[in-house]
Design a protein around this motif. Structure first.
Motif, PDB file in Angstrom:
ATOM      1  N   MET A 196       5.070 -56.572  -5.057  1.00  0.00           N
ATOM      2  CA  MET A 196       4.151 -55.707  -5.782  1.00  0.00           C
ATOM      3  C   MET A 196       3.639 -54.638  -4.814  1.00  0.00           C
ATOM      4  N   TYR A 211       1.207 -51.147  -3.726  1.00  0.00           N
ATOM      5  CA  TYR A 211      -0.226 -50.862  -3.808  1.00  0.00           C
ATOM      6  C   TYR A 211      -0.598 -50.191  -5.127  1.00  0.00           C
ATOM      7  N   TYR A 212       0.301 -49.393  -5.702  1.00  0.00           N
ATOM      8  CA  TYR A 212       0.013 -48.784  -7.004  1.00  0.00           C
ATOM      9  C   TYR A 212      -0.243 -49.870  -8.043  1.00  0.00           C
ATOM     10  N   ASP A 213       0.676 -50.821  -8.160  1.00  0.00           N
ATOM     11  CA  ASP A 213       0.529 -51.904  -9.132  1.00  0.00           C
ATOM     12  C   ASP A 213      -0.706 -52.745  -8.846  1.00  0.00           C
ATOM     13  N   LEU A 214      -0.947 -53.023  -7.575  1.00  0.00           N
ATOM     14  CA  LEU A 214      -2.101 -53.821  -7.182  1.00  0.00           C
ATOM     15  C   LEU A 214      -3.403 -53.115  -7.554  1.00  0.00           C
ATOM     16  N   CYS A 215      -3.476 -51.823  -7.263  1.00  0.00           N
ATOM     17  CA  CYS A 215      -4.684 -51.057  -7.590  1.00  0.00           C
ATOM     18  C   CYS A 215      -4.886 -50.976  -9.104  1.00  0.00           C
ATOM     19  N   CYS A 216      -3.806 -50.758  -9.856  1.00  0.00           N
ATOM     20  CA  CYS A 216      -3.918 -50.708 -11.316  1.00  0.00           C
ATOM     21  C   CYS A 216      -4.434 -52.039 -11.866  1.00  0.00           C
ATOM     22  N   ARG A 217      -3.974 -53.103 -11.289  1.00  0.00           N
ATOM     23  CA  ARG A 217      -4.378 -54.442 -11.740  1.00  0.00           C
ATOM     24  C   ARG A 217      -5.874 -54.692 -11.553  1.00  0.00           C
ATOM     25  N   TYR A 218      -6.465 -54.055 -10.544  1.00  0.00           N
ATOM     26  CA  TYR A 218      -7.870 -54.319 -10.225  1.00  0.00           C
ATOM     27  C   TYR A 218      -8.803 -53.147 -10.512  1.00  0.00           C
ATOM     28  N   ARG A 275     -12.810 -53.348 -10.424  1.00  0.00           N
ATOM     29  CA  ARG A 275     -13.216 -54.418  -9.507  1.00  0.00           C
ATOM     30  C   ARG A 275     -13.591 -53.839  -8.147  1.00  0.00           C
TER      31      ARG A 275
END
Length: 85
Positions: A1, A3-10, A13
């Protein structure tokens, strides 16, 4: 995964992002583009301004908060995991 996907997920938060140059930024993710993640600051790391002053609720450049280039991110932590380092 990535950083784009990780940031979108959170989005929405509180996170701590460590850039490749060692700088750390804490805040709430307000928006993510293909190139940047935008943080609403939660401390004084953005030029000495906290909530309500400068970068806080009253004025946010670009409408979403302070931008950090996704390519500059070297680390990512949720919530208070890195707040005391």
């Amino acid at each position: 995964m990535g950083y784009y996907d990780l940031c979108c997920r959170y989005i929405g938060r509180d996170v701590t992002i460590t850039c490749k140059d060692g700088k750390k930024f804490s805040g709430k993710i307000t928006h993510v583009t293909n190139t940047h993640v935008y943080l609403q600051p939660t401390g004084s790391q953005f030029g000495g301004f906290g909530y309500g002053y400068g970068w806080g609720y009253g004025y946010r450049p670009w409408g979403w908060g302070f931008p950090i280039a996704l390519a500059a991110i070297g680390g990512f932590a949720l919530g208070a995991a890195l707040w005391w380092i």
